[in-house]
Design an enzyme around this catalytic site. Structure first.
Site, PDB file in Angstrom:
ATOM      1  N   CYS A  52       0.837  -1.216   0.000  1.00  0.00           N
ATOM      2  CA  CYS A  52       0.000   0.000   0.000  1.00  0.00           C
ATOM      3  C   CYS A  52       0.869   1.261   0.000  1.00  0.00           C
ATOM      4  O   CYS A  52       1.456   1.592  -1.019  1.00  0.00           O
ATOM      5  CB  CYS A  52      -1.012  -0.042   1.148  1.00  0.00           C
ATOM      6  SG  CYS A  52      -2.397   1.108   0.889  1.00  0.00           S
TER       7      CYS A  52
ATOM      8  N   HIS B  77      -3.053  -5.267   1.484  1.00  0.00           N
ATOM      9  CA  HIS B  77      -2.496  -5.474   2.826  1.00  0.00           C
ATOM     10  C   HIS B  77      -2.541  -6.960   3.210  1.00  0.00           C
ATOM     11  O   HIS B  77      -3.463  -7.383   3.906  1.00  0.00           O
ATOM     12  CB  HIS B  77      -3.321  -4.698   3.859  1.00  0.00           C
ATOM     13  CG  HIS B  77      -3.193  -3.216   3.792  1.00  0.00           C
ATOM     14  ND1 HIS B  77      -2.318  -2.511   4.589  1.00  0.00           N
ATOM     15  CD2 HIS B  77      -3.831  -2.300   3.031  1.00  0.00           C
ATOM     16  CE1 HIS B  77      -2.427  -1.223   4.325  1.00  0.00           C
ATOM     17  NE2 HIS B  77      -3.338  -1.068   3.383  1.00  0.00           N
TER      18      HIS B  77
ATOM     19  N   GLU C  18      -0.929  -8.460   5.407  1.00  0.00           N
ATOM     20  CA  GLU C  18      -0.725  -8.628   6.858  1.00  0.00           C
ATOM     21  C   GLU C  18      -2.040  -8.599   7.633  1.00  0.00           C
ATOM     22  O   GLU C  18      -2.067  -8.925   8.824  1.00  0.00           O
ATOM     23  CB  GLU C  18       0.234  -7.552   7.382  1.00  0.00           C
ATOM     24  CG  GLU C  18      -0.322  -6.147   7.491  1.00  0.00           C
ATOM     25  CD  GLU C  18      -0.455  -5.387   6.180  1.00  0.00           C
ATOM     26  OE1 GLU C  18      -0.846  -4.210   6.226  1.00  0.00           O
ATOM     27  OE2 GLU C  18      -0.159  -5.964   5.096  1.00  0.00           O
TER      28      GLU C  18
END
EC number: 4.3.3.6
Length: 201
Positions: free
Chosen positions: A81, A180, A182
Site C-alpha cells: 500500500c 495489505h 498482513e
C-alpha cells in the site's frame, strides 16, 4: 536453516502486523527505525500507512540515504500500500514535497481506488504465490498505471469495478502490492518475500 533477518520500517503504519506475519512465515522479524538497525537486516518491509508522513519521517530519522543505498546494493524490499507508493519512481496525486525511494520503475496513482470503491476486498492471483487467488484487502489503495520494461506484473484485480488494475509488481529483489496481506491471516505473500530474501542472502 537460519531464519533471514527482515526489518519492518517502523516510522509509521501497520508495523506490528507485518512483524507478526513475517515471524509466522519463518523470518527473524524486527522493527527498524535507525540506520544501525537497517545495517543488521537482510531485507526490509515498508508497511501500509500514510506515504506523505512516511516520507517526512524518513528524513527526520535519517533513513532515506541508507535505504536508497541498500536498495541500490540489491537488498530485497517489499512495500504494501503506502510502501508501494514509497517504492515507485513516479507518484500521481502525491504531495509535491513527497519523496520515496524510487526503486521500482513504475507510475502509481495514490488513493487511486478513491470514492469509487474506497476500501474493498477482491481475489487476486499473485504470480509465484501457490494455491487459490489471494483474498486481497485494499484500504484507500494505490494502483499501478505504468510499468517499465524491467518490471514484472505479478497481480491484477480479476473482477468488480477495479477489474484489470495492476496491484502487484516485482522488479529484481523489489516487490510491491497495493493490498495489505498482513491483515488477512494468509501468510503466502510474506512467505514469498521470506523466500526471496533467503535466496538473495
Amino acid at each position: 536453516m537460519t531464519a533471514p533477518v527482515i526489518g519492518v520500517l517502523a516510522l509509521q503504519g501497520d508495523v506490528r502486523e507485518h512483524v507478526a506475519a513475517l515471524a509466522a512465515a519463518g523470518a527473524d522479524a524486527r522493527p527498524v527505525r535507525r540506520p544501525a538497525e537497517l545495517d543488521a537486516v537482510d531485507g526490509l518491509v515498508i508497511p501500509g500507512g500514510e506515504s506523505t508522513t512516511m516520507s517526512k519521517l524518513a528524513d527526520i530519522f535519517e533513513m532515506r540515504e541508507p535505504i536508497d543505498k541498500r536498495i541500490a546494493d540489491g537488498m530485497p524490499v517489499y512495500g504494501s500500500c503506502a510502501g508501494m507508493i514509497m517504492l515507485a519512481t513516479e507518484v500521481l496525486d502525491g504531495r509535491p514535497d513527497q519523496r520515496g525511494f524510487a526503486g521500482i520503475d513504475m507510475t502509481v496513482r495514490r488513493n487511486a481506488f478513491g470514492r469509487q470503491v474506497d476500501s474493498f476486498e477482491a481475489p487476486v492471483t499473485v504470480v509465484g504465490v501457490p494455491g487459490e487467488p489471494f483474498h486481497a484487502v485494499f484500504i484507500r489503495a494505490p494502483w499501478v498505471e505504468r510499468v517499465g520494461a524491467g518490471v514484472q506484473v505479478i497481480g491484477v484485480v480479476t473482477g468488480g469495478p477495479a477489474a484489470d488494475r495492476i496491484v502487484a509488481v516485482r522488479q529484481g529483489n523489489l516487490v510491491a502490492t497495493s493490498f495489505h496481506p498482513e491483515l488477512t491471516g494468509d501468510l503466502r505473500v510474506h512467505a514469498y518475500f521470506v523466500d526471496l530474501v533467503r535466496a538473495a542472502s
